[in-house]
Design an enzyme around this catalytic site. Structure first.
Site, PDB file in Angstrom:
ATOM      1  N   ASP A   1       0.851  -1.192   0.000  1.00 34.68           N
ATOM      2  CA  ASP A   1       0.000   0.000   0.000  1.00 34.68           C
ATOM      3  C   ASP A   1       0.889   1.245   0.000  1.00 34.68           C
ATOM      4  O   ASP A   1       2.002   1.219   0.529  1.00 34.68           O
ATOM      5  CB  ASP A   1      -0.866   0.049   1.274  1.00 34.68           C
ATOM      6  CG  ASP A   1      -2.090  -0.858   1.181  1.00 34.68           C
ATOM      7  OD1 ASP A   1      -2.357  -1.414   0.107  1.00 34.68           O
ATOM      8  OD2 ASP A   1      -2.778  -0.998   2.208  1.00 34.68           O
TER       9      ASP A   1
ATOM     10  N   ARG B   1      -0.857  -0.948  -8.801  1.00 31.50           N
ATOM     11  CA  ARG B   1      -2.208  -0.460  -8.486  1.00 31.50           C
ATOM     12  C   ARG B   1      -2.212   1.060  -8.618  1.00 31.50           C
ATOM     13  O   ARG B   1      -1.377   1.748  -8.033  1.00 31.50           O
ATOM     14  CB  ARG B   1      -2.579  -0.844  -7.052  1.00 31.50           C
ATOM     15  CG  ARG B   1      -3.941  -0.280  -6.618  1.00 31.50           C
ATOM     16  CD  ARG B   1      -4.152  -0.371  -5.109  1.00 31.50           C
ATOM     17  NE  ARG B   1      -4.097  -1.725  -4.624  1.00 31.50           N
ATOM     18  CZ  ARG B   1      -3.843  -2.049  -3.348  1.00 31.50           C
ATOM     19  NH1 ARG B   1      -3.608  -1.104  -2.447  1.00 31.50           N
ATOM     20  NH2 ARG B   1      -3.818  -3.302  -2.966  1.00 31.50           N
TER      21      ARG B   1
ATOM     22  N   LYS C   1      -6.550   7.056  -6.609  1.00 22.87           N
ATOM     23  CA  LYS C   1      -6.511   8.527  -6.598  1.00 22.87           C
ATOM     24  C   LYS C   1      -5.590   9.033  -5.485  1.00 22.87           C
ATOM     25  O   LYS C   1      -4.883  10.010  -5.646  1.00 22.87           O
ATOM     26  CB  LYS C   1      -7.918   9.094  -6.381  1.00 22.87           C
ATOM     27  CG  LYS C   1      -8.823   8.945  -7.596  1.00 22.87           C
ATOM     28  CD  LYS C   1     -10.106   9.758  -7.440  1.00 22.87           C
ATOM     29  CE  LYS C   1     -11.070   9.476  -8.572  1.00 22.87           C
ATOM     30  NZ  LYS C   1     -12.327  10.241  -8.464  1.00 22.87           N
ATOM     31  N   GLY C   2      -5.622   8.368  -4.318  1.00 19.86           N
ATOM     32  CA  GLY C   2      -4.833   8.821  -3.157  1.00 19.86           C
ATOM     33  C   GLY C   2      -5.766   9.274  -2.051  1.00 19.86           C
ATOM     34  O   GLY C   2      -6.745   9.981  -2.317  1.00 19.86           O
TER      35      GLY C   2
ATOM     36  N   THR D   1     -10.449   2.021  -8.317  1.00 20.19           N
ATOM     37  CA  THR D   1     -11.342   3.184  -8.226  1.00 20.19           C
ATOM     38  C   THR D   1     -12.794   2.717  -8.241  1.00 20.19           C
ATOM     39  O   THR D   1     -13.099   1.650  -8.768  1.00 20.19           O
ATOM     40  CB  THR D   1     -11.096   4.165  -9.401  1.00 20.19           C
ATOM     41  OG1 THR D   1     -11.969   5.287  -9.250  1.00 20.19           O
ATOM     42  CG2 THR D   1     -11.339   3.528 -10.762  1.00 20.19           C
ATOM     43  N   HIS D   2     -13.662   3.554  -7.628  1.00 18.75           N
ATOM     44  CA  HIS D   2     -15.107   3.299  -7.710  1.00 18.75           C
ATOM     45  C   HIS D   2     -15.759   4.268  -8.674  1.00 18.75           C
ATOM     46  O   HIS D   2     -16.965   4.268  -8.848  1.00 18.75           O
ATOM     47  CB  HIS D   2     -15.750   3.469  -6.326  1.00 18.75           C
ATOM     48  CG  HIS D   2     -14.988   2.773  -5.267  1.00 18.75           C
ATOM     49  ND1 HIS D   2     -14.135   3.429  -4.416  1.00 18.75           N
ATOM     50  CD2 HIS D   2     -14.900   1.466  -4.964  1.00 18.75           C
ATOM     51  CE1 HIS D   2     -13.556   2.555  -3.618  1.00 18.75           C
ATOM     52  NE2 HIS D   2     -13.994   1.366  -3.931  1.00 18.75           N
TER      53      HIS D   2
ATOM     54  N   ARG E   1     -11.034   7.683   6.594  1.00 17.15           N
ATOM     55  CA  ARG E   1     -10.661   8.026   5.209  1.00 17.15           C
ATOM     56  C   ARG E   1     -11.815   7.716   4.261  1.00 17.15           C
ATOM     57  O   ARG E   1     -12.086   8.457   3.331  1.00 17.15           O
ATOM     58  CB  ARG E   1      -9.387   7.285   4.793  1.00 17.15           C
ATOM     59  CG  ARG E   1      -8.116   7.869   5.410  1.00 17.15           C
ATOM     60  CD  ARG E   1      -6.874   7.428   4.689  1.00 17.15           C
ATOM     61  NE  ARG E   1      -6.593   6.011   4.874  1.00 17.15           N
ATOM     62  CZ  ARG E   1      -5.951   5.506   5.926  1.00 17.15           C
ATOM     63  NH1 ARG E   1      -5.527   6.300   6.885  1.00 17.15           N
ATOM     64  NH2 ARG E   1      -5.722   4.214   6.025  1.00 17.15           N
TER      65      ARG E   1
END
Ligand code: FDA
Length: 306
Positions: free
Chosen positions: A132, A182, A185-186, A224-225, A286
């Site tokens: 990660d 991977r 966006k952050g 991402t979603h 988050r």
């Protein structure tokens, strides 16, 4: 604004105590976190794999400050990997690892040794590890440790964050054959000097980075979603003639499950990031910061328990 406030709260031990002891918290946590114990993680993994999804498991916790804590985290990963293998859940399930949970903040060499032990156990179990990415002060150190680990464990995955200005260049570096990357966006609060601040600029950076990864020789993992970015990714897969075994989508546990099922039914590889463990507070905050609707969910739970 709301995002900044919630991200600030994610670092406050006072707010943490308040949220952890609130009676409504359990229901909210359950939506985004598989549970606190290894068995909870295994149960969630089994269910997702049965439904044709792949999994990456994250033992929650970060910013470890003592060697004892870091060793305990390492040992949890070793036990998890043995259990995944025994349950025949590999290679469908891999693990995601935060270097700060295994000592990066106070001893990089120690963190590397712990990560190496986890990569060796993953390899033994027939699966792999993705590192990660945390806040920008750790990016160089994490990429250096990744390069060292890849010397012996070449499938070790990297994470790059589109909000960082440096990331296009990192994508070019990492888009080589066999390289699992991977792209997300952050999730951290970062200064303007290093990160795009406007959502639209982050999205545009995501597309530029995705173009580099999808046209390259590596194995992109598009995390991402965002419906717009997922649609662009599907377009790029067609454009660059990528078959479903040469890249994957990744989404978080409990977020857009219907989209996870839709992508999987359309033949894509979909990996669900499944967090578990006691230390869910920073992770939950988050997720709440990302989306006002998640905040509304939290508020609804609060009202209904009053
Ligand atoms: P964003 O949050 O901007 O949402 C865009 C759109 O997606 C919304 O407008 C909505 O349409 C849709 N959407 C989002 N959430 C939804 C919901 N709950 N329900 C319905 N629609 C929703 N970060 C990091 O810094 N380091 C890391 O290592 C990782 N690792 C990671 C792994 C995986 C598998 C994922 C999916 C994400 C991460 N992240 C991460 C987190 C990442 O950086 C980012 O913070 C979140 O994924 C949120 O960004 P989105 O791309 O989903 O878009």
């Amino acid at each position: 604004m709301l995002r900044s406030v919630i991200l600030a709260a994610s670092r406050s031990s006072r707010v943490e105590r308040l949220v952890e002891t609130a009676p409504f918290t359990r229901d909210v946590v359950r939506r985004f976190v598989a549970g606190t114990a290894t068995d909870d993680a295994l149960r969630a993994t089994q269910e997702l794999v049965t439904n044709g999804l792949s999994v990456t498991l994250d033992h929650l916790g970060e910013d470890t400050v003592t060697a004892e804590q870091a060793v305990a985290v390492r040992d949890e990963y070793l036990a998890l990997l043995a259990a995944l293998s025994a349950g025949e859940l590999t290679p469908a399930a891999e693990v995601s690892l935060k270097l700060s949970a295994i000592g990066q903040k106070f001893d990089e060499k120690f963190a590397y040794d712990n990560a190496r032990a986890i990569c060796a156990a993953a390899s033994e179990a027939g699966t792999t590890v993705t590192l990660d990415m945390e806040d920008h002060t750790t990016t160089d150190s994490t990429l250096e440790i990744l390069a060292q680990l890849r010397a012996d464990f070449p499938t070790t995955g990297a994470v790059l964050q589109a909000y960082l200005r440096r990331t296009e260049s990192d994508c070019r570096e990492l888009a080589s054959a066999g390289s699992r990357v991977r792209l997300c966006k952050g999730a951290y609060r970062e200064p303007e000097s290093v990160a795009y601040q406007a959502a639209n600029d982050v999205d545009k950076s995501y597309v530029r980075c995705m173009n580099i990864l999808m046209s390259g020789e590596g194995y992109p993992m598009l995390a991402t979603h965002d419906p717009r970015l997922i649609a662009i990714a599907e377009d790029r897969a067609r454009w660059f003639d990528r078959s479903p075994d040469t890249f994957e989508f990744q989404l978080l546990y409990g977020i857009r499950p219907e989209e996870q099922a839709r992508l999987s039914a359309d033949g894509y590889t979909v990996r669900v990031y499944v967090p578990y463990g006691d230390e869910w507070y920073g992770y939950l905050m988050r997720r709440l910061a990302e989306r006002p609707a998640n905040m509304a969910f939290f508020a609804r739970a609060l009202v209904s328990k009053k």
